[in-house]
Design an enzyme around this catalytic site. Structure first.
Site: not given
Ligand SMILES: NC(=O)C1=CN([C@@H]2O[C@H](COP(=O)(O)OP(=O)(O)OC[C@H]3O[C@@H](n4cnc5c(N)ncnc54)[C@H](O)[C@@H]3O)[C@@H](O)[C@H]2O)C=CC1
Ligand SMILES: O=C([O-])CC(=O)C(=O)O
Length: 320
Positions: A11-12, A14, A119-120, A176
């Site tokens: 719930a961060g 994204i 997405i992670t 990616h």
């Molecule tokens: N696939 C893609 O194209 C993209 C991937 N990402 C990735 O998406 C992920 C999330 O990004 P954001 O939301 O910006 O990060 P964020 O840090 O805002 O949110 C992540 C959330 O995960 C929670 N969390 C951590 N460990 C956990 C667990 N064991 N169980 C449940 N929740 C847990 C945290 O408390 C936090 O609220 C990152 O790994 C980022 O690199 C980001 C952008 C694009």
């Molecule tokens: O660049 C990052 O770390 C997050 C991501 O995957 C993107 O925005 O494409």
């Protein structure tokens, strides 16, 4: 008929944006799950309180208990850590692999019939690991990246040509990461392939090459600007496009990290390819023909993902 149930694991940045978009589009009732106490509850309540003004009907809740995702139709996974300036997505592998294990087990136990969108990052390795940990059918577990990378490519192209983004199509395949493959030949403005637009004088090869590189660096560009984390509006919008296609059986043709078994010379491997997403999950992998250069870029990208999957196996014995 009851509304669909959408579980957002994480719930961060994204996760919160996903919840807001799902509510605005009335895709279903939303449960936000996070280990951080108060965050999912607070975001759920805040979004619910926007309902009277935004005029949506959707129940919103937050939880730290996997039991509350029971029966979810869709799970979108953003749990884990995002990178900061100076880091690559691959630097997140060790920490986020552990998160995928707990998330995979939680989904397997409480929402085994869900369509799961990971997405992670690092995306392709994490979606593979999440599938392994959850044991769900391969067609019900996929990763979001291609829709986002293609959207960035389309945005840059629309700006360069000064045309509507609606008339620009693009496909970005492969992993990616830095090796992703924006497919210039298969990207178009109103059906006109990009190489033809160069011939027509709409742009130059140099400008097009720069746009391709900017697309590859799209994530890092945002990280460099935000400094505290990575992109979240466009990533959330991209995953919602995929979830909507599943929930409404739209059968959209969308690039995503899918399990490829047979096509592209791959035998059982997660990487970005064009797919059809409908009520059956990833219903089809679309195999397009690539020329020598495209194939070689795709092969390098697959090799890079294979290296990350090997690294996962080296960290967690249960993945061997
Ligand atoms: N696939 C893609 O194209 C993209 C991937 N990402 C990735 O998406 C992920 C999330 O990004 P954001 O939301 O910006 O990060 P964020 O840090 O805002 O949110 C992540 C959330 O995960 C929670 N969390 C951590 N460990 C956990 C667990 N064991 N169980 C449940 N929740 C847990 C945290 O408390 C936090 O609220 C990152 O790994 C980022 O690199 C980001 C952008 C694009
Ligand atoms: O660049 C990052 O770390 C997050 C991501 O995957 C993107 O925005 O494409």
């Amino acid at each position: 008929m009851a509304r669909p149930k959408i579980a957002l694991i994480g719930a961060g940045q994204i996760g919160g944006t996903l919840a807001h978009l799902a509510a605005l589009k009335e895709l279903g009732d939303v449960v936000l799950f996070d280990i951080a106490e108060g965050i999912p509850e607070g975001k759920a309540l805040d979004i619910a309180e926007s309902g009277p003004s935004a005029k949506f009907d959707a129940a919103m809740s937050g939880t730290q208990d996997y039991a509350d995702i029971a029966g979810a139709d869709v799970c979108i996974v953003t749990a884990g850590v995002a990178r900061k300036p100076g880091m690559s997505r691959d630097d997140l592998l060790g920490i986020n692999l552990k998160v995928m294990k707990s998330v995979g087990e939680g989904i397997a136990q409480h929402a085994p019939d869900a369509f799961v969108i990971c997405i992670t990052n690092p995306l392709d390795a994490m979606v593979w690991a999440l599938r392994e940990f959850s044991g769900l059918p391969h067609e019900k577990v996929c990763g979001m990246a291609g829709v986002l990378d293609s959207a960035r490519f389309r945005h840059f192209l629309a700006s360069e040509f000064d045309v509507s983004m609606k008339d620009v199509t693009a496909f970005v395949l492969g992993g990616h990461g830095d090796t992703m493959v924006p497919l210039v030949r298969y990207s178009t403005v109103a059906g006109i392939p990009l190489p033809d637009l160069v011939k027509m004088g709409w742009t130059t090869q140099e400008k097009l090459d720069a746009i391709v590189q900017r697309t590859r660096d799209g994530g890092a560009e945002i990280v460099g600007l935000l400094k505290t984390g990575s992109a979240f509006y466009a990533p959330a919008t991209s995953a919602i496009e995929m979830a909507e296609s599943y929930l409404k059986d739209q059968k959209r043709v969308l690039p995503c990290a899918a399990y490829v078994d047979g096509a592209y010379g791959l035998d059982g491997f997660y990487v970005g390819v064009p797919t059809v997403i409908g009520a059956g999950g990833v219903e089809r992998v679309v195999e397009i023909s690539m020329n020598k250069d495209e194939q070689s870029m795709f092969d390098s990208s697959v090799e890079a993902v294979k290296g990350l999957v090997q690294a996962c196996k080296g960290i967690d014995d249960s993945l061997k």
